[in-house]
Motif scaffolding. Sequence first.
Motif, PDB file in Angstrom:
ATOM      1  N   GLU A  32       0.788  -1.356   0.177  1.00 36.40           N
ATOM      2  CA  GLU A  32       0.008  -0.062   0.019  1.00 36.40           C
ATOM      3  C   GLU A  32       0.655   1.172   0.167  1.00 36.40           C
ATOM      4  OE1 GLU A  32      -3.218  -0.014  -0.074  1.00 36.40           O
ATOM      5  OE2 GLU A  32      -3.681  -1.893  -0.059  1.00 36.40           O
ATOM      6  N   GLU A  33       1.878   1.346   0.945  1.00 29.06           N
ATOM      7  CA  GLU A  33       2.961   2.421   0.894  1.00 29.06           C
ATOM      8  C   GLU A  33       3.642   2.681  -0.363  1.00 29.06           C
ATOM      9  OE1 GLU A  33       3.090   4.580   3.287  1.00 29.06           O
ATOM     10  OE2 GLU A  33       1.607   3.705   4.553  1.00 29.06           O
ATOM     11  N   ASP A  34       3.821   1.569  -1.123  1.00 29.52           N
ATOM     12  CA  ASP A  34       4.571   1.671  -2.369  1.00 29.52           C
ATOM     13  C   ASP A  34       3.855   2.461  -3.599  1.00 29.52           C
ATOM     14  OD1 ASP A  34       6.687   0.528  -1.190  1.00 29.52           O
ATOM     15  OD2 ASP A  34       6.303  -1.570  -1.955  1.00 29.52           O
ATOM     16  N   VAL A  35       2.457   2.360  -3.199  1.00 32.83           N
ATOM     17  CA  VAL A  35       1.554   2.950  -4.495  1.00 32.83           C
ATOM     18  C   VAL A  35       1.106   4.331  -3.958  1.00 32.83           C
ATOM     19  CG1 VAL A  35       1.164   0.942  -5.552  1.00 32.83           C
ATOM     20  CG2 VAL A  35      -0.375   1.751  -3.958  1.00 32.83           C
ATOM     21  N   ARG A  36       1.178   4.682  -2.734  1.00 37.64           N
ATOM     22  CA  ARG A  36       0.563   5.753  -2.187  1.00 37.64           C
ATOM     23  C   ARG A  36       0.831   7.369  -2.908  1.00 37.64           C
ATOM     24  NH1 ARG A  36      -2.139   5.700   2.417  1.00 37.64           N
ATOM     25  NH2 ARG A  36      -1.239   3.869   2.964  1.00 37.64           N
ATOM     26  N   GLY A  37       2.051   7.192  -3.701  1.00 34.73           N
ATOM     27  CA  GLY A  37       2.133   8.374  -3.891  1.00 34.73           C
ATOM     28  C   GLY A  37       1.841   8.729  -5.566  1.00 34.73           C
ATOM     29  N   PHE A  38       1.410   7.690  -6.263  1.00 36.79           N
ATOM     30  CA  PHE A  38       0.979   7.878  -7.506  1.00 36.79           C
ATOM     31  C   PHE A  38      -0.449   7.272  -7.807  1.00 36.79           C
ATOM     32  CE2 PHE A  38       3.713   4.007  -7.601  1.00 36.79           C
ATOM     33  CZ  PHE A  38       2.788   3.135  -8.207  1.00 36.79           C
ATOM     34  N   LEU A  39      -0.763   6.459  -6.750  1.00 30.46           N
ATOM     35  CA  LEU A  39      -2.356   6.004  -7.167  1.00 30.46           C
ATOM     36  C   LEU A  39      -3.275   6.859  -7.036  1.00 30.46           C
ATOM     37  CD1 LEU A  39      -3.734   2.904  -7.481  1.00 30.46           C
ATOM     38  CD2 LEU A  39      -3.843   2.709  -5.150  1.00 30.46           C
ATOM     39  N   PRO A  40      -3.610   7.963  -6.234  1.00 25.23           N
ATOM     40  CA  PRO A  40      -4.539   8.945  -6.520  1.00 25.23           C
ATOM     41  C   PRO A  40      -4.622   9.769  -7.882  1.00 25.23           C
ATOM     42  CG  PRO A  40      -3.538   9.193  -4.309  1.00 25.23           C
ATOM     43  CD  PRO A  40      -2.550   8.201  -5.038  1.00 25.23           C
ATOM     44  N   ALA A  41      -3.386   9.591  -8.631  1.00 28.79           N
ATOM     45  CA  ALA A  41      -3.386  10.384  -9.791  1.00 28.79           C
ATOM     46  C   ALA A  41      -4.068   9.533 -10.643  1.00 28.79           C
ATOM     47  CB  ALA A  41      -2.060  10.711 -10.256  1.00 28.79           C
ATOM     48  N   LEU A  42      -3.661   8.197 -10.715  1.00 26.77           N
ATOM     49  CA  LEU A  42      -4.100   7.152 -11.693  1.00 26.77           C
ATOM     50  C   LEU A  42      -5.658   7.005 -11.536  1.00 26.77           C
ATOM     51  CD1 LEU A  42      -1.592   4.200 -11.371  1.00 26.77           C
ATOM     52  CD2 LEU A  42      -1.641   6.021 -12.932  1.00 26.77           C
ATOM     53  N   ILE A  43      -6.260   6.980 -10.472  1.00 24.22           N
ATOM     54  CA  ILE A  43      -7.830   6.838 -10.047  1.00 24.22           C
ATOM     55  C   ILE A  43      -8.527   8.021 -10.447  1.00 24.22           C
ATOM     56  CG2 ILE A  43      -9.491   6.748  -8.351  1.00 24.22           C
ATOM     57  CD1 ILE A  43      -7.603   4.951  -6.639  1.00 24.22           C
ATOM     58  N   GLN A  44      -7.563   9.275 -10.365  1.00 23.96           N
ATOM     59  CA  GLN A  44      -8.439  10.672 -10.848  1.00 23.96           C
ATOM     60  C   GLN A  44      -8.207  10.911 -11.994  1.00 23.96           C
ATOM     61  OE1 GLN A  44      -7.080  13.312  -7.887  1.00 23.96           O
ATOM     62  NE2 GLN A  44      -7.539  11.890  -6.020  1.00 23.96           N
ATOM     63  N   GLY A  45      -7.222  10.367 -12.659  1.00 24.04           N
ATOM     64  CA  GLY A  45      -7.035  10.778 -14.164  1.00 24.04           C
ATOM     65  C   GLY A  45      -6.137  12.011 -14.322  1.00 24.04           C
ATOM     66  N   THR A  46      -5.305  12.346 -13.249  1.00 20.50           N
ATOM     67  CA  THR A  46      -4.364  13.388 -13.299  1.00 20.50           C
ATOM     68  C   THR A  46      -3.164  13.070 -13.820  1.00 20.50           C
ATOM     69  OG1 THR A  46      -4.065  13.167 -10.823  1.00 20.50           O
ATOM     70  CG2 THR A  46      -5.669  14.782 -11.699  1.00 20.50           C
ATOM     71  N   PRO A  47      -2.244  14.171 -14.311  1.00 24.54           N
ATOM     72  CA  PRO A  47      -0.768  13.710 -14.828  1.00 24.54           C
ATOM     73  C   PRO A  47       0.044  12.935 -13.769  1.00 24.54           C
ATOM     74  CG  PRO A  47      -1.516  15.693 -15.753  1.00 24.54           C
ATOM     75  CD  PRO A  47      -2.475  15.439 -14.635  1.00 24.54           C
ATOM     76  N   CYS A  48       0.782  11.818 -14.220  1.00 19.80           N
ATOM     77  CA  CYS A  48       1.683  11.348 -13.546  1.00 19.80           C
ATOM     78  C   CYS A  48       2.623  10.466 -14.377  1.00 19.80           C
ATOM     79  CB  CYS A  48       1.377  10.734 -12.232  1.00 19.80           C
ATOM     80  SG  CYS A  48       0.492   9.053 -12.675  1.00 19.80           S
ATOM     81  N   SER A  49       3.818  10.069 -13.996  1.00 19.34           N
ATOM     82  CA  SER A  49       4.551   9.203 -14.768  1.00 19.34           C
ATOM     83  C   SER A  49       5.042   7.842 -14.013  1.00 19.34           C
ATOM     84  CB  SER A  49       5.872   9.999 -15.366  1.00 19.34           C
ATOM     85  OG  SER A  49       6.712   9.087 -16.022  1.00 19.34           O
ATOM     86  N   LEU A  50       4.992   6.677 -14.727  1.00 22.35           N
ATOM     87  CA  LEU A  50       5.256   5.558 -13.905  1.00 22.35           C
ATOM     88  C   LEU A  50       6.704   4.620 -14.542  1.00 22.35           C
ATOM     89  CD1 LEU A  50       1.732   3.789 -13.669  1.00 22.35           C
ATOM     90  CD2 LEU A  50       2.973   5.183 -12.211  1.00 22.35           C
TER      91      LEU A  50
END
Length: 209
Positions: A32-50
């Motif tokens: 859970e901690e490993d995805v905490r930084g980017f998971l909200p962006a994926l769910i909300q459709g806001t920009p991020c890079s993986l």
Amino acid sequence: MDTVRHHDAPPLNDQVKIVCSNCNSGWMNQLEEDVRGFLPALIQGTPCSLDAEAQRSLASWSLKTMLMFQHTHPSDVRNVIPESDFARFHEVHEPNASMLGRLGFMNYPPDDSVPLVDTLCQGYGNSQVGRVAWISTLKIGCMVVQLIRAPDVENGHRLAPYEALPSLRPMWPPAEPIEWPLPMAIPYELMTALAHPEVFDVTVAPIQT
């Protein structure tokens, strides 16, 4: 542009009490901690890079979440995923070499016309070999994650990753960096066809030396 849309949805509160406290507060909590930084962006459709590490973390978290969702269903449905796959994940804490993963994007509507969370799983097999393969698809908001479990491949071979598409990107094994959101969205009406394909479509290729 000045319109504000608001809706109230019931809380997602599915709990399964099947893991020990050490696992729940240990390696599973770390997923859970490993995805905490980017998971909200994926769910909300806001920009991020993986990058590759983020893809690895997302694949591991997704498999954990899918396996837990299985335990919200009766045993005859839950057995689509064999117990050996649960045990293997408990040992390695990530998808194994017989799995492929991909990440998709879906436009989530600004109302409650579609569920915020969907999880769909289908098994494949025959009477001789039993259930040897399955596909599990998890959708949360704009994020669609799919894990494909193929029969174990022979030594010297590997599963060939799926081709990158405007609405789907290979995620497991970790691949090229993924820029989010993807340039094309999966229509919600195609979710069932994506999650329950009639043909189990994977390719096994020899490892190049």
